[in-house]
Motif scaffolding. Sequence first.
Motif, PDB file in Angstrom:
ATOM      1  N   LEU A   1     -18.484  52.252  12.612  1.00 41.33           N
ATOM      2  CA  LEU A   1     -19.511  52.629  11.644  1.00 41.33           C
ATOM      3  C   LEU A   1     -19.723  54.137  11.623  1.00 41.33           C
ATOM      4  CD1 LEU A   1     -22.094  49.753  12.254  1.00 41.33           C
ATOM      5  CD2 LEU A   1     -20.457  49.980  10.360  1.00 41.33           C
ATOM      6  N   ASN A   2     -19.753  54.740  12.804  1.00 40.78           N
ATOM      7  CA  ASN A   2     -19.872  56.198  12.880  1.00 40.78           C
ATOM      8  C   ASN A   2     -18.666  56.880  12.240  1.00 40.78           C
ATOM      9  OD1 ASN A   2     -22.269  57.397  14.117  1.00 40.78           O
ATOM     10  ND2 ASN A   2     -21.777  56.103  15.868  1.00 40.78           N
ATOM     11  N   ALA A   3     -17.485  56.366  12.512  1.00 42.76           N
ATOM     12  CA  ALA A   3     -16.266  56.977  11.969  1.00 42.76           C
ATOM     13  C   ALA A   3     -16.268  56.935  10.439  1.00 42.76           C
ATOM     14  CB  ALA A   3     -15.029  56.264  12.527  1.00 42.76           C
ATOM     15  N   ILE A   4     -16.694  55.821   9.878  1.00 37.44           N
ATOM     16  CA  ILE A   4     -16.763  55.716   8.412  1.00 37.44           C
ATOM     17  C   ILE A   4     -17.686  56.799   7.864  1.00 37.44           C
ATOM     18  CG2 ILE A   4     -17.606  54.297   6.490  1.00 37.44           C
ATOM     19  CD1 ILE A   4     -16.630  51.820   8.119  1.00 37.44           C
TER      20      ILE A   4
ATOM     21  N   GLU B   1     -28.231  50.803  19.238  1.00 31.91           N
ATOM     22  CA  GLU B   1     -28.341  51.770  20.340  1.00 31.91           C
ATOM     23  C   GLU B   1     -27.022  52.498  20.565  1.00 31.91           C
ATOM     24  OE1 GLU B   1     -29.658  49.695  23.815  1.00 31.91           O
ATOM     25  OE2 GLU B   1     -31.505  49.008  22.851  1.00 31.91           O
ATOM     26  N   CYS B   2     -25.920  51.747  20.562  1.00 25.78           N
ATOM     27  CA  CYS B   2     -24.606  52.359  20.752  1.00 25.78           C
ATOM     28  C   CYS B   2     -24.276  53.319  19.613  1.00 25.78           C
ATOM     29  CB  CYS B   2     -23.517  51.287  20.859  1.00 25.78           C
ATOM     30  SG  CYS B   2     -23.579  50.319  22.372  1.00 25.78           S
ATOM     31  N   TYR B   3     -24.599  52.902  18.395  1.00 25.61           N
ATOM     32  CA  TYR B   3     -24.363  53.729  17.215  1.00 25.61           C
ATOM     33  C   TYR B   3     -25.093  55.073  17.356  1.00 25.61           C
ATOM     34  CZ  TYR B   3     -25.002  55.424  12.465  1.00 25.61           C
ATOM     35  OH  TYR B   3     -25.048  56.220  11.357  1.00 25.61           O
ATOM     36  N   GLU B   4     -26.384  54.996  17.690  1.00 25.00           N
ATOM     37  CA  GLU B   4     -27.183  56.212  17.808  1.00 25.00           C
ATOM     38  C   GLU B   4     -26.719  57.088  18.963  1.00 25.00           C
ATOM     39  OE1 GLU B   4     -31.108  54.529  18.042  1.00 25.00           O
ATOM     40  OE2 GLU B   4     -31.273  54.340  15.857  1.00 25.00           O
ATOM     41  N   ARG B   5     -26.382  56.461  20.073  1.00 23.04           N
ATOM     42  CA  ARG B   5     -25.962  57.235  21.252  1.00 23.04           C
ATOM     43  C   ARG B   5     -24.608  57.900  21.008  1.00 23.04           C
ATOM     44  NH1 ARG B   5     -28.916  56.907  26.118  1.00 23.04           N
ATOM     45  NH2 ARG B   5     -27.797  58.038  27.706  1.00 23.04           N
ATOM     46  N   LEU B   6     -23.675  57.190  20.388  1.00 21.90           N
ATOM     47  CA  LEU B   6     -22.377  57.781  20.073  1.00 21.90           C
ATOM     48  C   LEU B   6     -22.527  58.953  19.107  1.00 21.90           C
ATOM     49  CD1 LEU B   6     -19.987  54.717  19.667  1.00 21.90           C
ATOM     50  CD2 LEU B   6     -19.894  56.494  21.438  1.00 21.90           C
TER      51      LEU B   6
ATOM     52  N   SER C   1     -17.412  45.176  22.427  1.00 13.20           N
ATOM     53  CA  SER C   1     -17.407  44.934  20.980  1.00 13.20           C
ATOM     54  C   SER C   1     -18.531  45.703  20.289  1.00 13.20           C
ATOM     55  CB  SER C   1     -17.517  43.440  20.673  1.00 13.20           C
ATOM     56  OG  SER C   1     -18.706  42.902  21.223  1.00 13.20           O
ATOM     57  N   SER C   2     -19.680  45.835  20.941  1.00 11.60           N
ATOM     58  CA  SER C   2     -20.796  46.595  20.370  1.00 11.60           C
ATOM     59  C   SER C   2     -20.437  48.074  20.260  1.00 11.60           C
ATOM     60  CB  SER C   2     -22.055  46.444  21.228  1.00 11.60           C
ATOM     61  OG  SER C   2     -22.500  45.121  21.228  1.00 11.60           O
ATOM     62  N   ILE C   3     -19.799  48.590  21.289  1.00 15.13           N
ATOM     63  CA  ILE C   3     -19.370  49.997  21.275  1.00 15.13           C
ATOM     64  C   ILE C   3     -18.353  50.211  20.165  1.00 15.13           C
ATOM     65  CG2 ILE C   3     -18.224  51.826  22.594  1.00 15.13           C
ATOM     66  CD1 ILE C   3     -19.325  50.389  25.155  1.00 15.13           C
TER      67      ILE C   3
ATOM     68  N   LYS D   1     -11.514  55.377  17.814  1.00  7.65           N
ATOM     69  CA  LYS D   1     -11.021  55.348  19.204  1.00  7.65           C
ATOM     70  C   LYS D   1     -11.510  56.564  19.980  1.00  7.65           C
ATOM     71  CE  LYS D   1      -6.939  52.551  18.457  1.00  7.65           C
ATOM     72  NZ  LYS D   1      -5.484  52.500  18.423  1.00  7.65           N
ATOM     73  N   PHE D   2     -11.525  57.727  19.325  1.00  8.43           N
ATOM     74  CA  PHE D   2     -12.045  58.936  19.967  1.00  8.43           C
ATOM     75  C   PHE D   2     -13.495  58.724  20.383  1.00  8.43           C
ATOM     76  CE2 PHE D   2     -14.400  62.942  19.502  1.00  8.43           C
ATOM     77  CZ  PHE D   2     -13.801  63.676  20.509  1.00  8.43           C
ATOM     78  N   LEU D   3     -14.279  58.124  19.508  1.00  6.46           N
ATOM     79  CA  LEU D   3     -15.679  57.863  19.830  1.00  6.46           C
ATOM     80  C   LEU D   3     -15.808  56.898  21.002  1.00  6.46           C
ATOM     81  CD1 LEU D   3     -17.053  57.688  16.194  1.00  6.46           C
ATOM     82  CD2 LEU D   3     -17.648  59.414  17.902  1.00  6.46           C
ATOM     83  N   THR D   4     -14.932  55.900  21.075  1.00  3.26           N
ATOM     84  CA  THR D   4     -14.990  54.987  22.226  1.00  3.26           C
ATOM     85  C   THR D   4     -14.591  55.713  23.506  1.00  3.26           C
ATOM     86  OG1 THR D   4     -12.728  54.114  21.987  1.00  3.26           O
ATOM     87  CG2 THR D   4     -14.507  52.937  20.832  1.00  3.26           C
TER      88      THR D   4
END
Length: 151
Positions: free
Chosen positions: A67-70, A105-110, A59-61, A41-44
């Motif tokens: 995935l980043n949080a894991i 893209e969202c994964y990398e940008r986050l 949903s992509s975000i 949620k912090f990442l979102t």
Amino acid sequence: LQALSWHVYPPIPSAFCSDLTKFISADVTPRLRHDLGELAKFLTEISVCDYHFVTRKPSSIAIAAILNAIELMGPKKIEPKHKIDFLHVIVSIGLDIADDDEIIECYERLREMYILGGYTTMSEDEDDVPPGTTANTKKRKRDGSDTIRST
């Protein structure tokens, strides 16, 4: 819609996070599942600071944030197999992530925003709290020194 007085809100990434974290393996303890959800949620929440995410699906975000949080929680807390299991469940419910460049893209940008924001992962021995979620957040300066700031 008139009965609702047109009070209909679009889905937001944090709402997707809440729903999608339910697909994390039951082998993950409730506390770690909670911490994972909070970090996702912090990442979102930091995604709203970047115009890049305006045109992306919520949903992509959310998937990218989970995935980043894991990964940010580290393999000592959440085994990498749980990430793979999560991805299999996402595919089984009908989300075609294999050819979805938007999630990547969202994964990398986050991830980039998280690092540029000064948030870094902490050793599991130093703190049980995932970065960016509660009490203290360790922030690494460019010179390599650390500061602790309350959140």
